[in-house]
Design a protein around this motif. Structure first.
Motif, PDB file in Angstrom:
ATOM      1  N   LEU A 398       0.881  -1.299  -0.015  1.00 55.18           N
ATOM      2  CA  LEU A 398      -0.246  -0.060   0.220  1.00 55.18           C
ATOM      3  C   LEU A 398       0.843   1.160   0.012  1.00 55.18           C
ATOM      4  N   CYS A 399       1.856   1.255   0.779  1.00 52.52           N
ATOM      5  CA  CYS A 399       2.934   2.572   0.877  1.00 52.52           C
ATOM      6  C   CYS A 399       3.330   2.975  -0.554  1.00 52.52           C
ATOM      7  N   THR A 400       4.047   1.571  -0.941  1.00 58.99           N
ATOM      8  CA  THR A 400       4.661   1.905  -2.268  1.00 58.99           C
ATOM      9  C   THR A 400       3.761   2.309  -3.341  1.00 58.99           C
ATOM     10  N   ARG A 401       2.605   2.037  -3.515  1.00 57.91           N
ATOM     11  CA  ARG A 401       1.544   2.579  -4.494  1.00 57.91           C
ATOM     12  C   ARG A 401       1.237   3.723  -4.040  1.00 57.91           C
ATOM     13  N   ILE A 402       0.926   4.141  -3.047  1.00 55.58           N
ATOM     14  CA  ILE A 402       0.536   5.565  -2.501  1.00 55.58           C
ATOM     15  C   ILE A 402       1.356   6.622  -2.768  1.00 55.58           C
ATOM     16  N   PHE A 403       2.780   6.232  -2.475  1.00 57.43           N
ATOM     17  CA  PHE A 403       3.891   7.123  -2.840  1.00 57.43           C
ATOM     18  C   PHE A 403       4.121   7.292  -4.257  1.00 57.43           C
ATOM     19  N   TRP A 404       3.863   6.064  -4.656  1.00 59.00           N
ATOM     20  CA  TRP A 404       4.333   6.354  -6.493  1.00 59.00           C
ATOM     21  C   TRP A 404       3.133   7.211  -6.871  1.00 59.00           C
ATOM     22  N   THR A 405       1.955   7.081  -6.556  1.00 56.32           N
ATOM     23  CA  THR A 405       0.959   7.998  -6.917  1.00 56.32           C
ATOM     24  C   THR A 405       1.176   9.476  -6.595  1.00 56.32           C
ATOM     25  N   LEU A 406       1.904   9.441  -5.476  1.00 57.11           N
ATOM     26  CA  LEU A 406       1.908  10.975  -4.953  1.00 57.11           C
ATOM     27  C   LEU A 406       3.075  11.584  -6.026  1.00 57.11           C
ATOM     28  N   SER A 407       4.119  10.644  -6.275  1.00 61.63           N
ATOM     29  CA  SER A 407       4.970  11.204  -7.134  1.00 61.63           C
ATOM     30  C   SER A 407       4.622  11.603  -8.500  1.00 61.63           C
ATOM     31  N   MET A 408       3.678  10.711  -9.080  1.00 61.06           N
ATOM     32  CA  MET A 408       3.100  10.940 -10.389  1.00 61.06           C
ATOM     33  C   MET A 408       2.025  12.287 -10.414  1.00 61.06           C
ATOM     34  N   GLU A 409       1.586  12.425  -9.434  1.00 59.25           N
ATOM     35  CA  GLU A 409       0.674  13.876  -9.229  1.00 59.25           C
ATOM     36  C   GLU A 409       1.714  14.855  -8.975  1.00 59.25           C
ATOM     37  N   GLY A 410       3.082  14.841  -8.797  1.00 66.03           N
ATOM     38  CA  GLY A 410       3.783  15.924  -8.530  1.00 66.03           C
ATOM     39  C   GLY A 410       3.809  16.170  -7.012  1.00 66.03           C
ATOM     40  N   LYS A 411       3.243  15.198  -6.018  1.00 68.30           N
ATOM     41  CA  LYS A 411       3.228  15.796  -4.632  1.00 68.30           C
ATOM     42  C   LYS A 411       4.323  15.169  -3.930  1.00 68.30           C
ATOM     43  N   ALA A 412       5.214  14.331  -4.683  1.00 67.12           N
ATOM     44  CA  ALA A 412       6.378  13.703  -3.948  1.00 67.12           C
ATOM     45  C   ALA A 412       7.645  13.830  -4.902  1.00 67.12           C
ATOM     46  N   PRO A 413       8.841  13.537  -4.518  1.00 71.22           N
ATOM     47  CA  PRO A 413       9.839  13.702  -5.699  1.00 71.22           C
ATOM     48  C   PRO A 413       9.857  12.789  -6.732  1.00 71.22           C
ATOM     49  N   ARG A 414      10.208  13.704  -8.357  1.00 68.81           N
ATOM     50  CA  ARG A 414       9.985  12.919  -9.404  1.00 68.81           C
ATOM     51  C   ARG A 414      10.573  11.110  -9.620  1.00 68.81           C
ATOM     52  N   ILE A 415      11.916  11.306  -8.642  1.00 69.76           N
ATOM     53  CA  ILE A 415      12.648  10.092  -8.691  1.00 69.76           C
ATOM     54  C   ILE A 415      11.844   8.818  -8.264  1.00 69.76           C
ATOM     55  N   PHE A 416      10.770   9.002  -7.589  1.00 66.12           N
ATOM     56  CA  PHE A 416      10.029   7.948  -7.294  1.00 66.12           C
ATOM     57  C   PHE A 416       9.110   7.324  -8.286  1.00 66.12           C
ATOM     58  N   ARG A 417       8.947   8.093  -9.384  1.00 72.47           N
ATOM     59  CA  ARG A 417       8.180   7.483 -10.374  1.00 72.47           C
ATOM     60  C   ARG A 417       8.861   6.222 -10.923  1.00 72.47           C
ATOM     61  N   ARG A 418      10.061   5.867 -10.745  1.00 72.42           N
ATOM     62  CA  ARG A 418      10.645   4.916 -11.424  1.00 72.42           C
ATOM     63  C   ARG A 418      10.160   3.587 -10.941  1.00 72.42           C
ATOM     64  N   ILE A 419       9.690   2.592 -12.053  1.00 68.81           N
ATOM     65  CA  ILE A 419       9.285   1.443 -11.626  1.00 68.81           C
ATOM     66  C   ILE A 419      10.441   0.324 -12.374  1.00 68.81           C
ATOM     67  N   THR A 420      10.334  -0.993 -11.904  1.00 67.59           N
ATOM     68  CA  THR A 420      11.155  -1.881 -12.527  1.00 67.59           C
ATOM     69  C   THR A 420      10.344  -2.617 -13.603  1.00 67.59           C
ATOM     70  N   LYS A 421      10.962  -3.369 -14.478  1.00 69.41           N
ATOM     71  CA  LYS A 421      10.294  -4.107 -15.497  1.00 69.41           C
ATOM     72  C   LYS A 421       9.307  -5.015 -14.912  1.00 69.41           C
ATOM     73  N   GLY A 422       9.244  -5.448 -13.751  1.00 66.92           N
ATOM     74  CA  GLY A 422       8.385  -6.122 -13.159  1.00 66.92           C
ATOM     75  C   GLY A 422       6.995  -5.281 -12.730  1.00 66.92           C
TER      76      GLY A 422
END
Length: 598
Positions: A398-422
């Motif tokens: 839950l935390c990883t998905r919430i924080f990833w969404t925050l990053s995608m929405e510009g509410k957290a640092p952009r570096i956290f938008r990165r995802i793995t091939k998985g």
């Protein structure tokens, strides 16, 4: 009237006919520029930024021009064999129907039921605890039907915090998301402490911190490769918990009826007539236990966040949610009822329950022990260990998905938008692991006061998340009708609207603020027992109980809301201006048909 999502400050993660997120396409292309999307998205000539600059919290800076926002996506490209730009490859929809059903079914069953339910029985008596759990069950049912309607209409990973931004105010979604994120980070830390104590029950001379670290490693690995790892682990963890509760209900009824037990005797409702039972502490006892009851139910909202990675959210989320009320009645209300029949509220062993420190006196263990089943304490110890791993596994997800969404929405640092091939937001996972481990370390500092305060806040933070879901759903449905859409087009329609969201919101406020009221009036709910009498200890208001046992988070959230609102000049989204199209099943269906015609 439907407006451009950007005009109302809404994040747009929809796809164009090529499968590229529309939010990454510059306005120049939308206006007719024929430049290649890939040329823009993967522009290696974009200005270089240092690692430190990427970590600067952009959500605390004023938004820059559209040109800078467009270039930000180009900066995400890195020719790396492991990491790929999240803007070109989204989270993977690999959670199957059986995963979704078991996430909804077993996500709520945890230490709140296996351990904290004993505190509810002591504090409010058998009938008081039953009423408390019934009230919370009704509240959770309406919250979950609200979430189901939103999550099926907009199957995105951000779930309710994104709904808060879209249907209420960007600042509201911002505060809601960070509240939820840190509540689960704290919960993960608590599970690490619990894991060490559980193993120490079997190996008392081995340092508990070693087992806690191993537990963290297991949780990390379950989440580090594919979402299927989380789904499969939750499936089997939930299966163990469900079987345990069903077995408990059966054994408890047999013990109460005199068919099992050493010695065998018919108990019936004898414990409901003992001492101050069935209601201990009256209304104050019921209100006080509402926070305990609420803690037991937290995690039900996980299925809404998991909808963003469901293989078929249109089918799977409604199926997972349809039986929610019956699962709640059977597993929670049923367990509390049986527990109140078999165990007297003034049982000296129940009095000893203190979180995970006294696993041998879990109310489940006590009932199994009264049945004469050998090794009941070891059986429940193993079950609760799987429960702890399940809670930690869910918390990391839950935390990883919430924080990833925050990053995608510009509410957290952009570096956290990165995802793995998985399809894993790996930097979000690493950050959460580090934060939870650091918080876990606080439990070894001094007398653990800071750690205890943080853990005590998690229940209130969970109620706040539910409140946000109810408000977002209420405003969404009003906008949906106002803009001329038919309710028949909803994938899932929550029953009893608008009574459901209103009733849920009212009960949440009563539980949260009623807890404070009881602290002024009667708070120590711990009963003092003697051989012949039971006393409910009455204390005067204690400032530290109110400030640090949950309520400190309220002014923090209000402050976060107004700071974000002031910096970004956000406004409450008017019903007529709400974007009801982006990321909806209607848009996805339209895009699917367009691709089929290419």
């Amino acid at each position: 009237m439907r407006t451009n999502p950007k005009s109302s400050g809404i994040s747009n993660n929809s796809l164009d006919r090529n499968g590229i997120p529309i939010s990454v396409i510059p306005s120049s292309m939308i206006n007719g520029d024929n430049s290649s999307v890939n040329d823009i998205q993967f522009n290696n000539n974009a200005p270089n930024r240092s690692f430190i600059s990427k970590l600067i919290p952009n959500f605390l800076r004023k938004k820059e021009s559209n040109e800078n926002e467009d270039n930000a996506y180009a900066e995400q490209y890195d020719d790396n064999n492991m990491l790929i730009p999240s803007d070109s490859k989204d989270l993977h929809r690999n959670l199957k129907e059986r995963h979704m059903i078991m996430i909804a079914l077993g996500g709520t069953i945890g230490t709140g039921l296996f351990l904290a339910s004993g505190q509810a029985l002591v504090s409010a008596g058998p009938a008081g605890a039953l009423v408390s759990y019934l009230v919370i069950s009704v509240m959770v049912y309406f919250v979950m039907t609200s979430l189901a309607e939103l999550a099926t209409q907009y199957p995105i990973s951000g779930s309710f915090n994104t709904f808060g931004s879209r249907f209420v105010d960007e600042a509201f979604g911002f505060a809601l998301a960070y509240n939820y994120y840190f509540s689960w980070v704290t919960t993960i830390a608590g599970e690490l402490v619990a894991a060490g104590l559980i193993i120490q029950y079997w190996l008392p001379n081995f340092p508990s911190i070693i087992w806690s670290i191993l537990g963290m490693l297991v949780m990390f690995l379950l989440n580090a490769f594919t979402v299927k790892g989380y789904g499969e682990a939750e499936y089997w963890f939930a299966m163990i918990k469900v079987v345990t509760v069903l077995f408990f209900l059966l054994i408890g009824v047999l013990v109460d009826a005199g068919a099992m037990g050493k010695p065998r005797k018919t108990i019936g409702f004898e414990n409901w007539r003992k001492g101050e039972a069935p209601f201990v502490g009256g209304v104050a006892g019921i209100i006080t236990t509402s926070i305990i009851s609420g803690f037991a139910f937290q995690g039900t909202e996980a299925v809404g966040i998991a909808a963003g990675e469901s293989e078929n959210p249109k089918r799977d989320v409604p199926r997972a949610m349809n039986g929610t009320i019956w699962r709640i009645i059977i597993f929670f209300v049923g367990a509390i009822f049986v527990m109140g029949l078999v165990l007297p509220y003034d049982d000296p062993q129940l009095k000893q329950i203190d979180g995970v420190n006294t696993i041998a006196v879990s109310p489940f263990t006590l009932v199994f022990d009264r049945s004469g089943i050998p090794g009941a304490n070891h059986i429940m110890n193993a079950v609760i260990l799987t429960t702890i791993l399940s809670a930690g596994n869910s918390g990391l997800y839950l935390c990883t998905r919430i924080f990833w969404t925050l990053s995608m929405e510009g509410k957290a640092p952009r570096i956290f938008r990165r995802i793995t091939k998985g399809g894993i937001p790996i930097y979000c996972l690493i950050l959460t692991t580090v934060l939870a481990s650091s918080l876990f370390g606080l439990s070894f500092v001094g007398n653990s006061t800071i750690y205890i305060w943080l853990v005590n806040m998690t229940s209130v933070m969970g109620f706040i998340a539910w409140f946000g879901i109810a408000i977002a759903h209420w405003r969404f449905r009003r906008a949906y009708i106002l803009q001329g859409y038919s309710l028949n087009d909803l994938v899932y329609k929550a029953l009893f609207f608008p009574v459901g969201p209103f009733l849920a919101s009212a009960l949440i406020l009563i539980c949260v603020f009623g807890q404070g009221y009881s602290s002024f009036k009667t708070v120590d709910v711990n009963c003092t027992h003697t051989d012949n009498n039971t006393y409910l200890q009455i204390n005067k208001f204690q400032l530290d109980n109110i400030i640090f046992d949950g309520y400190v988070i309220l002014p923090v959230l209000v402050l976060m809301f107004f700071i974000y609102k002031y910096v970004h000049k956000t406004k409450f989204v008017a019903l007529k201006d709400m974007d009801l199209i982006t990321d909806s099943v209607m848009e996805r269906e339209r895009l699917r048909r367009e691709r089929a015609n290419i």
